[in-house]
Design an enzyme around this catalytic site. Structure first.
Site, mmCIF file in Angstrom:
data_model
loop_
_atom_site.group_PDB
_atom_site.id
_atom_site.type_symbol
_atom_site.label_atom_id
_atom_site.label_comp_id
_atom_site.label_asym_id
_atom_site.label_seq_id
_atom_site.Cartn_x
_atom_site.Cartn_y
_atom_site.Cartn_z
ATOM 1 N N LYS A 245 12.370 -16.276 -7.796
ATOM 2 C CA LYS A 245 11.802 -15.238 -8.659
ATOM 3 C C LYS A 245 11.049 -15.914 -9.811
ATOM 4 C CE LYS A 245 13.138 -11.312 -11.468
ATOM 5 N NZ LYS A 245 14.232 -10.639 -12.163
ATOM 6 N N ASN B 166 0.845 -1.192 0.000
ATOM 7 C CA ASN B 166 0.000 0.000 0.000
ATOM 8 C C ASN B 166 0.874 1.233 0.000
ATOM 9 O OD1 ASN B 166 -2.851 -0.594 0.273
ATOM 10 N ND2 ASN B 166 -2.266 -1.670 2.134
ATOM 11 N N PRO C 155 -6.285 -11.421 7.483
ATOM 12 C CA PRO C 155 -7.103 -11.227 8.677
ATOM 13 C C PRO C 155 -7.338 -9.729 8.912
ATOM 14 C CG PRO C 155 -4.860 -11.918 9.253
ATOM 15 C CD PRO C 155 -4.985 -12.046 7.770
ATOM 16 N N ILE D 60 -7.245 -7.161 11.367
ATOM 17 C CA ILE D 60 -6.631 -7.068 12.705
ATOM 18 C C ILE D 60 -7.513 -6.252 13.647
ATOM 19 C CG2 ILE D 60 -4.558 -6.337 13.963
ATOM 20 C CD1 ILE D 60 -3.053 -6.659 11.223
ATOM 21 N N PHE E 265 -8.851 3.627 11.631
ATOM 22 C CA PHE E 265 -8.665 4.663 10.620
ATOM 23 C C PHE E 265 -9.334 4.189 9.342
ATOM 24 C CE2 PHE E 265 -5.757 8.268 11.326
ATOM 25 C CZ PHE E 265 -5.557 8.098 12.688
#
Ligand code: C5P
Length: 412
Positions: free
Chosen positions: A302, A223, A318, A320, A336
């Site tokens: 790879k 992210n 999961p 959290i 958040f």
């Protein structure tokens, strides 16, 4: 009975010198003897008479003023610490290089007690490579840095370099004298407590940064999260005395001093770390941008490129925050939410779905990587806006809200 404590308060030339008068007052109120020593430049910003009247002691300025000329040696002998607040860029440079060309710098060089330094300067001066080098050298030499903070500056600019507020510095100095590393468990009197929310003795678990989900030995899914908000929340929690555990994904940030840091890479690792730590936590704040999916089958080698399409099977990670909120005796949970549209509707729904008492929402495009942000808070009473501010100021405002709700919850 508590031993009497004594500090030398060194004031150098900068506009933040006016805060030193309040710092002296707060320390005196805590029963600490304060001996002020000023540089000549500092006298242009605040008069020695003000400090002399507050501390009821003559202010040391001129190294030639006492007949034996030994203040620079004796001056720190009975002191528990020298606290330089504000410490200008120039004075920090002197300290880092062991220069001693006035009474205060000579006192510092001849000291046999700890040195605490509260930098105060324009953001560019703070960011300058020379200042950063000097600060690192000072810290390596054993000095303790208090701040700086970020926010509006006297010059009209905004950023890192502002001196901490007097109440925050007083709290740091007291914590230091009590032998604590963070703003911890010190016997503060009520005038300090009323200036800031108080989380002494409260344990906060915070997740921050992105998670990285490996596809193969070199590739992965992640992210775009810098970790700045989570680290700011950790810093703000430490400032008000909390014990902070920071479970952090990979970020390019220095963790705040006093935080216990658990470094993780993937969502599953973050989940495991949180499960280990959560039993001790009174408050859990999930700031991390956890990847929603991971690759079902990661390759240790790879994956070789070919012309054929490649399909990756993703499985959900999961949740959290939802896990922690669903524990039989959950800590006070704060989530958040970064949304790219329909902020209100998505955030309010997310608060309900994850069953958390407080959710802080922001627009993803506003928040990611930036130094400032704005938040919309959702709790049982409705919606509260925290206006645009530097992330540390925003984190402080958020924690005020968290502390109020947490304390209300405990009283029930
Ligand atoms: O569902 P969404 O990712 O938008 O929720 C964001 C909130 O949930 C944040 O507080 C984030 O830290 C937390 N979260 C989590 N575990 C996940 C996904 C999100 O703790 N797998």
């Amino acid at each position: 009975m508590k031993q009497s404590r004594r500090i030398v308060l060194g004031i150098t030339g900068g506009i933040a010198a006016y805060k030193a008068a309040e710092l002296a007052r707060l320390l005196l109120k805590q029963g600490i003897e304060v001996q002020v020593a000023m540089t000549e430049a500092a006298t242009h910003f605040i008069t020695p008479a003000t400090l002399q009247a507050l501390t009821a002691r003559p202010v040391w300025i001129d190294q030639w003023q006492d007949a034996q000329g030994m203040t620079h040696i004796h001056g720190s002998r009975s002191a528990d610490a020298i606290v330089i607040a504000p410490a200008s860029a120039d004075f920090i440079a002197k300290l880092a290089n062991g220069q001693a060309d006035d009474l205060l710098s000579t006192l510092c060089l001849a000291r046999d007690c700890p040195l605490l330094v509260a930098p105060a300067m324009n953001r560019q001066m703070w960011a300058n490579a020379a200042t950063q080098r000097n600060v690192q050298r000072l810290a390596a030499d054993g000095a303790t840095l208090l701040g700086p903070d970020s926010g509006p500056q006297a010059c009209g600019e905004e950023g890192l370099g502002r001196m901490l507020e007097a109440a925050e510095l007083a709290r740091d100095v007291l914590a230091f004298l009590e032998g604590k590393t963070a703003r911890g468990d010190v016997g503060l009197k009520s005038d300090l407590q009323s200036d800031l929310p108080d989380l002494r003795g409260v344990k906060i678990l915070i997740t921050a940064g992105p998670t990285y989900e490996a596809i193969d030995a070199v590739r992965g899914i992640t992210n775009r999260s810098s970790g700045k908000m989570g680290y700011a929340v950790a810093q703000a929690a430490l400032e008000i005395g909390a014990e902070v555990t920071l479970v952090s994904g990979s970020v390019a940030l220095t963790p705040p001093r006093g935080a216990q840091v658990v470094n993780v890479v993937s969502a599953v690792e973050m989940f495991e770390a949180v499960k280990r730590e959560v039993a001790r936590a009174d408050i859990f704040i999930g700031v991390a941008a956890v990847a929603d999916y991971r690759v079902a089958q990661t390759s240790t080698q790879k994956i070789k490129k070919s012309d054929a399409a490649l399909t990756l099977q993703l499985v959900p990670n999961p949740d959290i925050l939802a896990y922690v909120a669903a524990l039989p005796r959950p800590p006070f949970c704060v989530g958040f939410a970064a949304e790219s549209e329909k902020l209100r509707a998505h955030a309010a729904a997310k608060r309900k779905k994850k069953n958390v008492p407080l959710l802080a929402a922001n627009l993803a495009q506003d928040a990611i990587g930036n130094d400032d942000n704005e938040l919309l808070l959702f709790d049982a009473a409705g919606e509260h806006r925290l206006p645009r501010a530097d992330k540390l100021d925003l984190a402080r405002a958020l924690l005020r809200h968290v502390v109020t709700l947490y304390q209300k919850g405990k009283k029930k």
